[in-house]
Design a protein around this motif. Sequence first.
Motif, PDB file in Angstrom:
ATOM      1  N   ALA A 183       0.833  -1.208   0.000  1.00  0.00           N
ATOM      2  CA  ALA A 183       0.000   0.000   0.000  1.00  0.00           C
ATOM      3  C   ALA A 183       0.864   1.254   0.000  1.00  0.00           C
ATOM      4  O   ALA A 183       0.572   2.219  -0.721  1.00  0.00           O
ATOM      5  N   TYR A 184       1.939   1.247   0.781  1.00  0.00           N
ATOM      6  CA  TYR A 184       2.812   2.413   0.814  1.00  0.00           C
ATOM      7  C   TYR A 184       3.557   2.592  -0.505  1.00  0.00           C
ATOM      8  O   TYR A 184       3.748   3.708  -0.968  1.00  0.00           O
ATOM      9  N   ARG A 185       3.960   1.505  -1.124  1.00  0.00           N
ATOM     10  CA  ARG A 185       4.613   1.602  -2.430  1.00  0.00           C
ATOM     11  C   ARG A 185       3.678   2.261  -3.432  1.00  0.00           C
ATOM     12  O   ARG A 185       4.075   3.151  -4.183  1.00  0.00           O
TER      13      ARG A 185
ATOM     14  N   LEU B 125       1.977   9.459  -5.730  1.00  0.00           N
ATOM     15  CA  LEU B 125       2.443  10.824  -5.477  1.00  0.00           C
ATOM     16  C   LEU B 125       3.455  11.255  -6.531  1.00  0.00           C
ATOM     17  O   LEU B 125       3.425  12.397  -6.995  1.00  0.00           O
ATOM     18  N   GLU B 126       4.337  10.336  -6.935  1.00  0.00           N
ATOM     19  CA  GLU B 126       5.309  10.658  -7.978  1.00  0.00           C
ATOM     20  C   GLU B 126       4.618  10.892  -9.320  1.00  0.00           C
ATOM     21  O   GLU B 126       4.937  11.842 -10.033  1.00  0.00           O
TER      22      GLU B 126
ATOM     23  N   ARG C 233       4.675   5.384  10.314  1.00  0.00           N
ATOM     24  CA  ARG C 233       3.504   4.651   9.809  1.00  0.00           C
ATOM     25  C   ARG C 233       3.913   3.310   9.193  1.00  0.00           C
ATOM     26  O   ARG C 233       3.273   2.291   9.421  1.00  0.00           O
ATOM     27  N   VAL C 234       4.983   3.315   8.404  1.00  0.00           N
ATOM     28  CA  VAL C 234       5.461   2.076   7.788  1.00  0.00           C
ATOM     29  C   VAL C 234       5.934   1.109   8.872  1.00  0.00           C
ATOM     30  O   VAL C 234       5.610  -0.086   8.827  1.00  0.00           O
ATOM     31  N   GLN C 235       6.661   1.612   9.876  1.00  0.00           N
ATOM     32  CA  GLN C 235       7.139   0.740  10.951  1.00  0.00           C
ATOM     33  C   GLN C 235       5.974   0.129  11.709  1.00  0.00           C
ATOM     34  O   GLN C 235       5.988  -1.054  12.052  1.00  0.00           O
TER      35      GLN C 235
END
Length: 170
Positions: free
Chosen positions: A8-10, A16-17, A40-42
Amino acid sequence: MRKDCLEAYRRIFQSLEEQELLNMYIPEHRACIFLVFQKRVQESLNRCKEAWNFHQLGSEHNKSPMALFALSRQTALSRGYWTGDPGDAVEDAEDPLYGFDGEAPVPPPAEQQEDANGRAEEDPGLCGMGPDGERELEGVLNRLGDFDLDREDGNWGINVYLEAIQMLGV
């Protein structure tokens, strides 16, 4: 499983890019991505680890990995081959120099190391931010003042990131 947790973060970063809201060549963008999303990722990785450790394994009579560990430890104790030595004390293991051998050979500096293809590797610095990563973070934090980077925005942190870069004027 960790890969699934990070997917999801990827996708967020990629989106965004694509929308030109994230440019990793802009130091403020790099710093804001780190400051907004690192925690958040951690937390996502920690939840994945907990889910994995306590999920049931059908091939092991529906026991979780943690239950299997506890059972194997109990078996080792009852059969007499558990030494009772829990290992190093937590206080020792938390020492930043824990495991460091001052007499061991030192690897060459990062700028002189070579990758598998024989090319020199550069020091990526703090999370790939470059050698000035800590300075970049401090500069952005100073400019943002008391802005709450950890605030829950109901949008995975995207709105917090966008507000931060808007405040920075980049």
